[in-house]
Motif scaffolding. Sequence first.
Motif, PDB file in Angstrom:
ATOM      1  N   GLN B 301       0.835  -1.196   0.000  1.00 44.72           N
ATOM      2  CA  GLN B 301       0.000   0.000   0.000  1.00 44.72           C
ATOM      3  C   GLN B 301       0.869   1.245   0.000  1.00 44.72           C
ATOM      4  OE1 GLN B 301      -2.216   0.263   3.743  1.00 44.72           O
ATOM      5  NE2 GLN B 301      -0.712  -1.022   4.748  1.00 44.72           N
ATOM      6  N   ASP B 304      -0.956   6.628   1.976  1.00 45.32           N
ATOM      7  CA  ASP B 304      -2.301   7.088   2.277  1.00 45.32           C
ATOM      8  C   ASP B 304      -3.255   5.903   2.492  1.00 45.32           C
ATOM      9  OD1 ASP B 304      -3.456   9.639   2.739  1.00 45.32           O
ATOM     10  OD2 ASP B 304      -4.788   9.312   1.013  1.00 45.32           O
ATOM     11  N   GLY B 305      -2.704   4.685   2.580  1.00 42.05           N
ATOM     12  CA  GLY B 305      -3.554   3.515   2.821  1.00 42.05           C
ATOM     13  C   GLY B 305      -4.291   3.029   1.583  1.00 42.05           C
ATOM     14  N   GLN B 306      -3.821   3.452   0.392  1.00 39.59           N
ATOM     15  CA  GLN B 306      -4.410   2.929  -0.849  1.00 39.59           C
ATOM     16  C   GLN B 306      -3.616   1.693  -1.257  1.00 39.59           C
ATOM     17  OE1 GLN B 306      -7.202   4.207  -1.663  1.00 39.59           O
ATOM     18  NE2 GLN B 306      -7.089   6.173  -0.611  1.00 39.59           N
ATOM     19  N   ILE B 307      -4.344   0.648  -1.667  1.00 40.88           N
ATOM     20  CA  ILE B 307      -3.697  -0.620  -1.979  1.00 40.88           C
ATOM     21  C   ILE B 307      -3.011  -0.530  -3.340  1.00 40.88           C
ATOM     22  CG2 ILE B 307      -4.075  -3.120  -2.189  1.00 40.88           C
ATOM     23  CD1 ILE B 307      -4.857  -1.823   0.586  1.00 40.88           C
TER      24      ILE B 307
END
Lengths: 281, 407
Positions: B301, B304-307
Amino acid sequence: MTISFTTRIDERFTECKTSNRAALVAFITAGDPDVETSLQIMHGLVASGADIIELGMPFTDPMADGPAIQASTLRALAKGHTMKMTLDMVCEFRKTDPKTPIVLMGYYNPIFIYGVEAFLTDAKKAGIDGLIIVDLPPETDDELCIPAMNHEINFIRLATPTTDEKRLPTVLQNTSGFVYYVSVAGITGTKKPDITKVDQAVQNIKAQTPLPVAVGFGVREKQQAFEIAQVADGVVVGSALVGAIEQSLDKNNAATEKTVASVTKIISDLRSGIEEAAQNA
Amino acid sequence: MVQISEQLNSYRSGPDENGFFGQFGGRFVAETLMPLILDLQDHYEFAKKDASFKAELENLHKHYVGRPSPIYFAERLTDHLGGAKVYFKRDELNHTGSHKINNCLGQILLAKRMGKTRIIAETGAGQHGVAVATAAARFNLPCTVFMGATDVERQKPNVFRMKLLGADIRPVTAGAGTLKDAMNEALRDWVAHVDDTFYIIGTAAGPHPYPAMVRDFQSIIGQEAKEQMMEVEGRLPDHIVACIGGGSNAIGLFHPFLDDPEVNIYGVEAGGYGVETPDHAASLTGGNPGVLHGNRTYLLQDNDGQITEGHSISAGLDYPGIGPEHAFLHESGRVKYVNATDKEALAAFQLCTQLEGIIPALEPAHALSFVEKLAKDRPKDEIILMNLCGRGDKDIFSVAEHLGVDI
């Protein structure tokens, strides 16, 4: 555990109740198609009759959402949207609108990575009133729900057609602000709710909680708003709005002069359905 | 079925009642799925203790899958490497060509018991999809398989196999069109068909009870291997090795050995173009903890916690997450997680084919690449056991392409 606090959400539902009508809750994705337009849409929603704004926090893997919201979240991410930009947008909005309740809706991972305490502090400071986090069921309340209450932010829970009477108390336990009844088992924006079943489900929930109940998933037309407003305290619209945003964009997914108006038109329409329901009552 | 060890300080005591292995695992799902997952857990707990369930599964293992799969001393490979003895656990000889069938049969028996009438699954390389379609055909249940559009393109033989078996294939175009997107779509389908549908997850990930359940169904690999090693060598191996995407074959081999401290355990992740580049699928080496697909585990990831999308030459390994029990075993230090690049796996694929007359899948070729290094380093009286979890027929087209051969 109960912590007593009042947010803009409580105040807004009380106001709507005084005017004898259901509240209109409008969902859009933060940063779709861009931050500037998104902010204009937020103000437009309020001006055309929305009572509460649900702001979607973009996530790459929105497992509970249908194609319209998936596409909108990916459009925002493609423009480089971040969690900080979502919170900054709300700060900016609050400069001219101190009253409209704002609920952030999304998935847990971006919050977990931001850091739960840092997120709640920044969210409260920005003027966020509530959270709806799709993948945090009551079994995980220690993760975010309880910490959110400590920051005086409502944690709004979804109840669904699969939530039976045995499970409902668990779902309601730490819920505050309102209860969001998901009117169809499925993903957002794909099926139409059956009003008789919705009526029954709302009554079942209201028998167990004094909280207002808002109904969503699949609301698109004035007639539906008219019907739901007669059985629930709130009507939620989402996929129809982000679908309209998508339709209004140019080839490069940039906003056009039609973008804001395409959303406000739907809101005025749904609001008139709610008003008619109020006169009907 | 696995006996959860009562011994103190056991590495085999997880998960707890909420599905956690330490901080990993759990049940991070939408409310619509929650009652269903709790129901599944009850049924699984009941079936686990039911002798008739066990008997039915054992019967299928023996007569339908061809278990036990042999262990095989890879003599020429051992000579070539000049160090420790190398054994293969031959799960590629199973019906359908990989370990995936072990889990599918367990879950489909459970689906039958729960009265479910429709099966859904996700697949990456197509090995799990083929195993599910096979089990669904055998038990006469309609089956829908979600597969990323990119994977549909690069795994044509398996796609056709699934179709022959009667499965409905749904190509998923969202995201990069790989395994993660297929899993999202399967979850969406499940939410919309909760009453009649059973979701057969292929790897030891997802919401509780899936990671524990898949592990239990795959643990037959390690249980057999343990007995077979005792029979052949009179002792346990010094090292066991398996490749890891989500990690189902690995946890199946590892779990029965976790409380044998004399056994060193290695999981081999997909290093893609190298873990120092953005293009790999090594979640433990290059990722950090987060929440996706119902569990907390190590994920690839951004800040920003986007995969992010995993990359591997092997479509079975490019998942951006890993089973939560592996995350736990990584942090506890019990299992050492290493990686092998696309190039290294390709070389190992060819070596195994030439020296042993076994065409391995590209997934276990990653494990083999690490075995090469390990065997060279260790003395001749040590034993390495590797799970050869799948055969490589499905990969010959993409291998030809990588080698620049036109077939």
